[in-house]
Design a protein around this motif. Structure first.
Motif, PDB file in Angstrom:
ATOM      1  N   PHE A 143       0.845  -1.200   0.000  1.00 40.95           N
ATOM      2  CA  PHE A 143       0.000   0.000   0.000  1.00 40.95           C
ATOM      3  C   PHE A 143       0.880   1.250   0.000  1.00 40.95           C
ATOM      4  N   ILE A 144       0.480   2.213  -0.807  1.00 39.01           N
ATOM      5  CA  ILE A 144       1.116   3.534  -0.757  1.00 39.01           C
ATOM      6  C   ILE A 144       0.004   4.542  -0.482  1.00 39.01           C
ATOM      7  N   ILE A 145       0.154   5.277   0.596  1.00 40.38           N
ATOM      8  CA  ILE A 145      -0.884   6.241   0.964  1.00 40.38           C
ATOM      9  C   ILE A 145      -0.350   7.649   0.693  1.00 40.38           C
ATOM     10  N   GLY A 146      -1.091   8.375  -0.116  1.00 42.92           N
ATOM     11  CA  GLY A 146      -0.613   9.676  -0.584  1.00 42.92           C
ATOM     12  C   GLY A 146      -0.852  10.816   0.382  1.00 42.92           C
ATOM     13  N   SER A 147      -1.132  10.493   1.635  1.00 44.17           N
ATOM     14  CA  SER A 147      -1.327  11.513   2.663  1.00 44.17           C
ATOM     15  C   SER A 147      -0.509  11.103   3.874  1.00 44.17           C
ATOM     16  N   LEU A 148       0.179  12.063   4.478  1.00 41.06           N
ATOM     17  CA  LEU A 148       0.974  11.741   5.681  1.00 41.06           C
ATOM     18  C   LEU A 148       0.141  11.955   6.950  1.00 41.06           C
ATOM     19  N   ARG A 149      -1.088  12.421   6.802  1.00 41.53           N
ATOM     20  CA  ARG A 149      -1.941  12.747   7.942  1.00 41.53           C
ATOM     21  C   ARG A 149      -2.297  11.486   8.734  1.00 41.53           C
ATOM     22  N   LYS A 150      -2.176  11.591  10.075  1.00 40.25           N
ATOM     23  CA  LYS A 150      -2.412  10.418  10.922  1.00 40.25           C
ATOM     24  C   LYS A 150      -3.820   9.841  10.713  1.00 40.25           C
ATOM     25  N   ASN A 151      -4.837  10.710  10.756  1.00 37.36           N
ATOM     26  CA  ASN A 151      -6.217  10.222  10.613  1.00 37.36           C
ATOM     27  C   ASN A 151      -6.708  10.311   9.167  1.00 37.36           C
TER      28      ASN A 151
ATOM     29  N   MET B 139      -6.996  -9.233   2.979  1.00 37.79           N
ATOM     30  CA  MET B 139      -6.510 -10.312   3.852  1.00 37.79           C
ATOM     31  C   MET B 139      -7.504 -11.465   3.889  1.00 37.79           C
ATOM     32  N   GLN B 140      -8.800 -11.115   3.865  1.00 46.07           N
ATOM     33  CA  GLN B 140      -9.818 -12.185   3.819  1.00 46.07           C
ATOM     34  C   GLN B 140      -9.672 -13.016   2.546  1.00 46.07           C
ATOM     35  N   LYS B 141      -9.118 -12.393   1.528  1.00 42.47           N
ATOM     36  CA  LYS B 141      -8.931 -13.109   0.255  1.00 42.47           C
ATOM     37  C   LYS B 141      -7.544 -13.753   0.183  1.00 42.47           C
ATOM     38  N   GLY B 142      -6.814 -13.731   1.302  1.00 40.30           N
ATOM     39  CA  GLY B 142      -5.543 -14.457   1.395  1.00 40.30           C
ATOM     40  C   GLY B 142      -4.303 -13.676   0.998  1.00 40.30           C
ATOM     41  N   ALA B 143      -4.447 -12.371   0.739  1.00 38.88           N
ATOM     42  CA  ALA B 143      -3.274 -11.583   0.345  1.00 38.88           C
ATOM     43  C   ALA B 143      -2.491 -11.122   1.578  1.00 38.88           C
ATOM     44  N   GLU B 144      -1.218 -10.813   1.325  1.00 38.25           N
ATOM     45  CA  GLU B 144      -0.353 -10.293   2.392  1.00 38.25           C
ATOM     46  C   GLU B 144      -0.162  -8.794   2.127  1.00 38.25           C
ATOM     47  N   ILE B 145      -0.373  -7.985   3.146  1.00 35.85           N
ATOM     48  CA  ILE B 145      -0.360  -6.527   2.933  1.00 35.85           C
ATOM     49  C   ILE B 145       0.756  -5.872   3.738  1.00 35.85           C
ATOM     50  N   SER B 146       1.441  -4.932   3.113  1.00 37.92           N
ATOM     51  CA  SER B 146       2.341  -4.076   3.885  1.00 37.92           C
ATOM     52  C   SER B 146       2.160  -2.644   3.382  1.00 37.92           C
ATOM     53  N   GLU B 147       2.589  -1.685   4.213  1.00 39.57           N
ATOM     54  CA  GLU B 147       2.447  -0.276   3.813  1.00 39.57           C
ATOM     55  C   GLU B 147       3.833   0.329   3.660  1.00 39.57           C
ATOM     56  N   LEU B 148       4.027   1.053   2.601  1.00 39.09           N
ATOM     57  CA  LEU B 148       5.317   1.700   2.376  1.00 39.09           C
ATOM     58  C   LEU B 148       5.431   2.928   3.282  1.00 39.09           C
ATOM     59  N   GLU B 149       6.439   2.945   4.131  1.00 36.32           N
ATOM     60  CA  GLU B 149       6.696   4.103   4.996  1.00 36.32           C
ATOM     61  C   GLU B 149       7.719   4.969   4.259  1.00 36.32           C
TER      62      GLU B 149
ATOM     63  N   SER C 180      17.514   5.545   2.392  1.00 33.28           N
ATOM     64  CA  SER C 180      16.036   5.461   2.455  1.00 33.28           C
ATOM     65  C   SER C 180      15.449   5.137   1.073  1.00 33.28           C
ATOM     66  N   ILE C 181      16.144   5.560   0.030  1.00 33.20           N
ATOM     67  CA  ILE C 181      15.646   5.297  -1.325  1.00 33.20           C
ATOM     68  C   ILE C 181      15.907   3.837  -1.707  1.00 33.20           C
ATOM     69  N   SER C 182      17.072   3.318  -1.312  1.00 31.38           N
ATOM     70  CA  SER C 182      17.342   1.886  -1.565  1.00 31.38           C
ATOM     71  C   SER C 182      16.287   1.031  -0.872  1.00 31.38           C
ATOM     72  N   ARG C 183      15.929   1.425   0.355  1.00 35.35           N
ATOM     73  CA  ARG C 183      14.934   0.650   1.118  1.00 35.35           C
ATOM     74  C   ARG C 183      13.572   0.670   0.420  1.00 35.35           C
ATOM     75  N   ILE C 184      13.093   1.843   0.016  1.00 34.58           N
ATOM     76  CA  ILE C 184      11.756   1.870  -0.608  1.00 34.58           C
ATOM     77  C   ILE C 184      11.776   1.152  -1.956  1.00 34.58           C
ATOM     78  N   ARG C 185      12.890   1.242  -2.675  1.00 36.09           N
ATOM     79  CA  ARG C 185      12.973   0.538  -3.969  1.00 36.09           C
ATOM     80  C   ARG C 185      12.906  -0.974  -3.746  1.00 36.09           C
ATOM     81  N   ALA C 186      13.563  -1.455  -2.676  1.00 35.46           N
ATOM     82  CA  ALA C 186      13.540  -2.896  -2.391  1.00 35.46           C
ATOM     83  C   ALA C 186      12.123  -3.338  -2.019  1.00 35.46           C
ATOM     84  N   GLU C 187      11.427  -2.513  -1.253  1.00 32.33           N
ATOM     85  CA  GLU C 187      10.049  -2.879  -0.867  1.00 32.33           C
ATOM     86  C   GLU C 187       9.129  -2.920  -2.080  1.00 32.33           C
ATOM     87  N   VAL C 188       9.326  -1.985  -2.978  1.00 33.25           N
ATOM     88  CA  VAL C 188       8.517  -1.962  -4.208  1.00 33.25           C
ATOM     89  C   VAL C 188       8.850  -3.192  -5.060  1.00 33.25           C
TER      90      VAL C 188
END
Ligand SMILES: Cc1cc2nc3c(=O)[nH]c(=O)nc-3n(C[C@H](O)[C@H](O)[C@H](O)COP(=O)(O)O)c2cc1C
Length: 184
Positions: A7-15, A30-40, A58-66
């Motif tokens: 997941f990539i969320i285009g807002s940094l706002r907490k709520n 998740m109910q459909k069996g997928a594994e989810i992570s969020e890109l920080e 930090s860029i190497s890390r996000i590239r690896a996650e993608v």
């Protein structure tokens, strides 16, 4: 095999309403069996070509996650009819060659399957989703479900900071989840 969705969320706002939509979508996937992570990615630098070499940690890390994801789901608000700066900055970094200066080295995001959702005001992120689709096409991703689906936060949501999704919204999200999981 378990499908990995980033997941990539285009807002940094907490709520953030988009973060709330992503939470609902996480349940569905998740109910459909997928594994989810969020890109920080809140700590990545602003794109500056002077900073591309050596590649910031930090860029190497996000590239690896993608790179490790089977699919990417972007949840974005609309800022002044356009893509929020933080999301644009992230996509700019992901669009750059893996080996600085070597345009044959590929990018972290080219060829990735991506889908789009957005929560915003009355127009339900229509403009940002259209802009984002163009940008994602340009950086050679494979966009699933076209401009995706938009949701309008109502006046109550803006007062309480709580996004309410109705049955129809959930059905739309489930349909997109099915199509996306099928494609990845
Ligand atoms: C700089 C800025 C520009 C905005 N421009 C728009 C806009 O063009 N269209 C819209 O529907 N909402 C606009 N909004 C309102 C956002 O839709 C609203 O703040 C929304 O809650 C942001 O998403 P989030 O809750 O995920 O952070 C704007 C908000 C900000 C901060």
């Amino acid at each position: 095999m378990t499908k990995k969705v980033l997941f990539i969320i285009g807002s940094l706002r907490k709520n953030s309403f988009n973060r709330q939509l992503a939470a609902k979508c996480r349940e569905i996937l998740m109910q459909k069996g997928a594994e989810i992570s969020e890109l920080e990615y809140s700590g990545i630098p602003f794109m500056n070509q002077d900073s591309e070499k050596p590649v910031p940690e930090s860029i190497s890390r996000i590239r690896a996650e993608v790179a490790a994801a089977d699919g990417i789901w972007i949840f974005t608000p609309e800022y002044n009819f356009a893509v929020p700066g933080v999301l644009k900055n992230l996509l700019d970094w992901l669009s750059r060659p893996l080996v600085p200066g070597d345009f044959t080295s590929g990018t972290a995001i080219a060829g990735k399957k991506v889908t789009i959702s957005g929560v915003g005001g009355k127009n339900a992120t229509k403009n940002v989703r259209a802009d984002l689709k163009k940008l994602l096409d340009f950086i050679k991703t494979e966009v699933i479900c076209g401009e995706g689906n938009g949701f309008a936060a109502d006046g109550t949501a803006f007062q309480t900071d709580l996004l309410t999704l109705n049955e129809n919204d959930i059905a739309v999200l489930k349909k997109q989840a099915d199509e996306f999981l099928k494609a990845i």
